[in-house]
Scaffold this active site. Structure first.
Site, PDB file in Angstrom:
ATOM      1  N   TYR A  87      -6.585   2.455   3.376  1.00 40.87           N
ATOM      2  CA  TYR A  87      -5.389   3.282   3.473  1.00 40.87           C
ATOM      3  C   TYR A  87      -5.029   3.854   2.120  1.00 40.87           C
ATOM      4  O   TYR A  87      -5.570   3.446   1.082  1.00 40.87           O
ATOM      5  CB  TYR A  87      -4.220   2.469   4.031  1.00 40.87           C
ATOM      6  CG  TYR A  87      -3.596   1.507   3.034  1.00 40.87           C
ATOM      7  CD1 TYR A  87      -2.395   1.822   2.404  1.00 40.87           C
ATOM      8  CD2 TYR A  87      -4.217   0.296   2.720  1.00 40.87           C
ATOM      9  CE1 TYR A  87      -1.821   0.956   1.476  1.00 40.87           C
ATOM     10  CE2 TYR A  87      -3.656  -0.576   1.796  1.00 40.87           C
ATOM     11  CZ  TYR A  87      -2.463  -0.238   1.180  1.00 40.87           C
ATOM     12  OH  TYR A  87      -1.907  -1.084   0.253  1.00 40.87           O
ATOM     13  N   LYS A 105      -8.968  -0.364  -1.505  1.00 41.75           N
ATOM     14  CA  LYS A 105      -7.600  -0.366  -0.949  1.00 41.75           C
ATOM     15  C   LYS A 105      -7.690  -0.630   0.554  1.00 41.75           C
ATOM     16  O   LYS A 105      -7.530   0.275   1.394  1.00 41.75           O
ATOM     17  CB  LYS A 105      -6.891   0.961  -1.248  1.00 41.75           C
ATOM     18  CG  LYS A 105      -5.365   0.881  -1.111  1.00 41.75           C
ATOM     19  CD  LYS A 105      -4.713   2.101  -1.710  1.00 41.75           C
ATOM     20  CE  LYS A 105      -3.190   2.076  -1.559  1.00 41.75           C
ATOM     21  NZ  LYS A 105      -2.553   0.996  -2.321  1.00 41.75           N
ATOM     22  N   GLU A 114      -2.711  -8.145 -11.827  1.00 40.07           N
ATOM     23  CA  GLU A 114      -1.754  -7.077 -11.510  1.00 40.07           C
ATOM     24  C   GLU A 114      -0.607  -7.690 -10.716  1.00 40.07           C
ATOM     25  O   GLU A 114      -0.525  -8.905 -10.583  1.00 40.07           O
ATOM     26  CB  GLU A 114      -2.444  -5.976 -10.722  1.00 40.07           C
ATOM     27  CG  GLU A 114      -3.087  -6.437  -9.418  1.00 40.07           C
ATOM     28  CD  GLU A 114      -3.860  -5.330  -8.717  1.00 40.07           C
ATOM     29  OE1 GLU A 114      -3.552  -4.156  -8.944  1.00 40.07           O
ATOM     30  OE2 GLU A 114      -4.768  -5.660  -7.923  1.00 40.07           O
ATOM     31  N   LEU A 144      -6.609  -3.254  -8.184  1.00 30.48           N
ATOM     32  CA  LEU A 144      -6.658  -1.941  -7.581  1.00 30.48           C
ATOM     33  C   LEU A 144      -6.533  -0.903  -8.700  1.00 30.48           C
ATOM     34  O   LEU A 144      -5.651  -1.007  -9.542  1.00 30.48           O
ATOM     35  CB  LEU A 144      -5.513  -1.757  -6.581  1.00 30.48           C
ATOM     36  CG  LEU A 144      -5.481  -0.397  -5.870  1.00 30.48           C
ATOM     37  CD1 LEU A 144      -6.693  -0.242  -4.962  1.00 30.48           C
ATOM     38  CD2 LEU A 144      -4.197  -0.238  -5.083  1.00 30.48           C
TER      39      LEU A 144
END
Length: 292
Positions: free
Chosen positions: A35, A149, A181, A205
């Protein structure tokens, strides 16, 4: 959830109430898909090319054959804005799954991917971006391909929920003390005039706003250093901030109850925020110190 009425699905535009998929849908049953969430300012996409690049990389990584070429799909997203007559701030959520087929772990043959996209209003979190947010730290229990993702977000959801239950905005994730992250954003710390963040490896990511932050830092002459660092480095920072498509550049002012510096947004964070606003063509949250 308030969304705009016209969505793109199954190769055409339709009213959102008519959107449906068969019971055996691989995105629902396996999380077999990817997505993107793309920011929209005054009816225009921001960092659209960067998001589309990442979408195609993610699709390639999971061996999902996408039925649209890049140019045609960008045109489809632009048409989605037009059909909804969208002129305000918002975001588009788009999802691609391997499709619908009898449940089996093996990829089905000759299957058509399910693709849909919808628009949603989204105001800017200006107060948070001005004054900053508290966060917690948590172990990073995600898989080893976070650069994809994918729809498999349960560890991220658990971390974000834990942050909420502790009265915080986000969770900084770490593997044995090494920061990766946040649950839904990239994270940076500033020390002695330099920005530090985790390298763009499979452990994080590769955020589209992260790419922009690197570009802004280069334009401003601020060293942008990609290297592994520890939770202790974050807590001893001069400034800490996060970035994401929905939260832009947001200062982090408290980590696990420990106040960062003086508990306010720092000068480099403000410079990056201002560069973001100029690049996106939006109202600045704050101005660099020399302009105040």
């Amino acid at each position: 959830m308030t969304v705009y009425p016209i969505v793109f699905a199954q190769g055409s535009f339709m009213h959102k109430d008519k959107l449906n998929y068969p019971f055996e849908e691989r995105g629902l049953q396996f999380g077999d898909g990817v997505y993107e969430v793309i920011r929209i300012y005054q009816g225009k996409y921001y960092l659209l090319n960067e998001h589309i690049d990442r979408l195609y990389r993610s699709l390639s990584e999971i061996k999902l054959s996408f039925p649209y070429d890049r140019k045609d799909f960008i045109h489809t997203l632009e048409e989605l804005l037009k059909k909804n007559e969208m002129k305000t701030d918002g975001k588009v959520y788009l999802q691609v799954t391997r499709g619908s087929a009898p449940r089996d772990h093996v990829f089905p043959d000759n299957i058509t991917p399910n693709v849909y996209a919808y628009l949603e209003p989204a105001k800017r979190n200006v107060e948070l971006m001005k004054h900053g947010v508290p966060v917690i730290t948590m172990p990073d229990i995600r898989w080893s391909h976070c650069h994809i993702k994918s729809l498999n977000l349960l560890p991220n959801l658990m971390a974000k929920q834990e942050a909420k239950e502790q009265g915080c905005f986000e969770a900084i994730l770490h593997k044995d003390g090494t920061v990766t992250e946040c649950s839904a954003s990239n994270v940076y710390f500033v020390k002695n005039g330099k920005i530090y963040t985790h390298p763009a490896t499979n452990a994080i990511l590769h955020g589209c706003v992260r790419l922009a932050v690197e570009r802004f830092a280069d334009e401003l002459g601020i060293p942008f250093i990609e290297e592994a660092y520890l939770v202790g480095d974050i807590k001893d920072a001069d400034e800490v901030f996060l970035s994401s498509s929905t939260n832009e550049i947001t200062p982090i002012i408290n980590v696990d109850g420990h106040t960062i510096h003086d508990g306010s947004s720092g000068p480099i964070t403000k410079q990056i925020q201002h560069a973001y606003a100029v690049d996106a063509g939006i109202e600045p949250v704050s101005r660099p110190m020399q302009e105040q």
